[in-house]
Design a protein around this motif. Sequence first.
Motif, PDB file in Angstrom:
ATOM      1  N   ARG A   1       0.833  -1.215   0.000  1.00 35.73           N
ATOM      2  CA  ARG A   1       0.000   0.000   0.000  1.00 35.73           C
ATOM      3  C   ARG A   1       0.869   1.268   0.000  1.00 35.73           C
ATOM      4  O   ARG A   1       0.539   2.267  -0.624  1.00 35.73           O
ATOM      5  CB  ARG A   1      -0.964  -0.009   1.193  1.00 35.73           C
ATOM      6  CG  ARG A   1      -2.335  -0.584   0.870  1.00 35.73           C
ATOM      7  CD  ARG A   1      -2.558  -2.054   1.024  1.00 35.73           C
ATOM      8  NE  ARG A   1      -2.639  -2.596   2.356  1.00 35.73           N
ATOM      9  CZ  ARG A   1      -2.605  -3.919   2.615  1.00 35.73           C
ATOM     10  NH1 ARG A   1      -2.488  -4.791   1.631  1.00 35.73           N
ATOM     11  NH2 ARG A   1      -2.662  -4.366   3.838  1.00 35.73           N
TER      12      ARG A   1
ATOM     13  N   GLN B   1       0.754  -2.323  -6.177  1.00 37.07           N
ATOM     14  CA  GLN B   1      -0.418  -2.965  -5.559  1.00 37.07           C
ATOM     15  C   GLN B   1      -1.254  -3.672  -6.625  1.00 37.07           C
ATOM     16  O   GLN B   1      -1.457  -3.150  -7.724  1.00 37.07           O
ATOM     17  CB  GLN B   1      -1.265  -1.896  -4.862  1.00 37.07           C
ATOM     18  CG  GLN B   1      -2.270  -2.474  -3.885  1.00 37.07           C
ATOM     19  CD  GLN B   1      -3.036  -1.379  -3.151  1.00 37.07           C
ATOM     20  OE1 GLN B   1      -2.996  -0.217  -3.534  1.00 37.07           O
ATOM     21  NE2 GLN B   1      -3.737  -1.754  -2.100  1.00 37.07           N
ATOM     22  N   GLY B   2      -1.758  -4.860  -6.266  1.00 35.05           N
ATOM     23  CA  GLY B   2      -2.479  -5.669  -7.238  1.00 35.05           C
ATOM     24  C   GLY B   2      -3.919  -5.244  -7.449  1.00 35.05           C
ATOM     25  O   GLY B   2      -4.815  -5.728  -6.774  1.00 35.05           O
TER      26      GLY B   2
ATOM     27  N   ARG C   1       8.590  -7.524  -7.281  1.00 36.57           N
ATOM     28  CA  ARG C   1       7.328  -7.986  -7.869  1.00 36.57           C
ATOM     29  C   ARG C   1       6.655  -6.876  -8.682  1.00 36.57           C
ATOM     30  O   ARG C   1       6.518  -5.751  -8.203  1.00 36.57           O
ATOM     31  CB  ARG C   1       6.362  -8.449  -6.769  1.00 36.57           C
ATOM     32  CG  ARG C   1       5.120  -9.143  -7.313  1.00 36.57           C
ATOM     33  CD  ARG C   1       4.021  -9.252  -6.270  1.00 36.57           C
ATOM     34  NE  ARG C   1       3.303  -8.000  -6.136  1.00 36.57           N
ATOM     35  CZ  ARG C   1       2.194  -7.832  -5.408  1.00 36.57           C
ATOM     36  NH1 ARG C   1       1.700  -8.848  -4.715  1.00 36.57           N
ATOM     37  NH2 ARG C   1       1.598  -6.663  -5.340  1.00 36.57           N
TER      38      ARG C   1
HETATM   39  N1  GLN Z   1      -3.379  -8.535  -3.139  1.00 35.56           N
HETATM   40  C1  GLN Z   1      -2.900  -7.289  -3.629  1.00 35.56           C
HETATM   41  C2  GLN Z   1      -1.396  -7.257  -3.710  1.00 35.56           C
HETATM   42  O1  GLN Z   1      -0.731  -8.126  -3.277  1.00 35.56           O
HETATM   43  C3  GLN Z   1      -3.315  -6.104  -2.843  1.00 35.56           C
HETATM   44  C4  GLN Z   1      -4.222  -6.372  -1.741  1.00 35.56           C
HETATM   45  C5  GLN Z   1      -4.377  -5.168  -0.885  1.00 35.56           C
HETATM   46  O2  GLN Z   1      -3.589  -4.244  -0.917  1.00 35.56           O
HETATM   47  N2  GLN Z   1      -5.402  -5.201  -0.122  1.00 35.56           N
HETATM   48  O3  GLN Z   1      -0.876  -6.292  -4.202  1.00 35.56           O
END
Ligand code: GLN
Length: 391
Positions: free
Chosen positions: A23, A39-40, A369
């Motif tokens: 985050r 962030q995913g 990543r």
């Molecule tokens: N799963 C996502 C990641 O790894 C983000 C999840 C989240 O920030 N709540 O980036």
Amino acid sequence: MVTVSAQRFQSARVTQFKESVIREMTRLAIQFGAVNLAQGFPDFPAPVELKAAAQRAIADDLNQYSITWGAKPFRDVITEYYRRFYNLSLDPERELTVCCGSTEGMIATLLALLNSGDEVVLFEPFYENYWPDSQLSGAVCRYVPLRAPDWTFDPDQLRGAFNKKTRAVILNTPNNPTGRVFSRAELEIIAELCEQFDCLLITDEIYEHITFDGKRHVPPITLPGMRERCVLVNSLSKTFSVTGWRVGWVIAPPELTNSIRKVHDFLTVGAATPLQAAGVTALRLPDEYFRTLAENYAGKRDRLMAVLEAAGFRCHKPGGAYYVMCDISNLGFGSDVDCCDHLVKEIGIAAVPGSSFFSDEADGANLVRFCFAKRTETLDLAGERLARLRA
Ligand code: GLN
């Protein structure tokens, strides 16, 4: 102004927490105008049918609390969905809890089922929430390495992580951050140990439909004997590109569901009612939707890998989920953190330092990543910027 002492008022359980690196990277991306591959979450729109369904639900006055463990129509459709994809039959009245995302699903599960001093087995690298979740529930983590390049585990090492105190294994398949889609044979090894040591298998399956090259996700709950031992955590976020909706669910045997529902109720009361209504539309989308999702992501994976490899990163090709783990040891950075710092400030790309997925930071110092849940234009822009890295 009165200064309040953190030492005096911070709870002991929080003192060891770091800020979420994932985050934090999103905040840095915004600050430096970087392309956010950290962030995913997707940067493309959610399906129109879903947006329309959510808008309709609000207009139709579905704006008050739902039943705390999930609106009945949504629980019914979750049941239908598991029958459709995995031929699994569930009792929506006794085995399902709808939560605010799988994040809440996981912490509610651990708080409901673990006691102080219990041990939890984690495969490492692991999604960064699992450690604080374990801490909050008082559990102690045992780590089992997944080894590059295939990110498989050594069954003897796994066995060595179990003992009398082991209460649960947390498994994320398809895996964030490695992209590993665990095979049936691997899952059988894990299942057998769970039976032998009488412990739970808690699975995070949010990338279930994002698999490539003919690989298929196998929910461990469908293995013989595992129905009573599995707690399955999932959500709408990744499958339907709605990570901000915060709608997830937990499947568990009735007795465990009872406990999970209580924790969930006191933590959050419930997930957003109109978004649960839209979830009914989501989970009923035709098979074609799910096929196209995986195909589109396969294309994005290949595009991002080409861009990263051209810039000198050595990529581990993921079999699922939407991240590429890269080895940066040939690029001349002091560490993964130095590399990500340079990328975000000088190159205009945000990525996640590998160390944030390891208990010992040194183990991730060669890894970074990148997320490919992005529009083609975003991935191409990342490519243009990364070309500067070589220059
Ligand atoms: N799963 C996502 C990641 O790894 C983000 C999840 C989240 O920030 N709540 O980036």
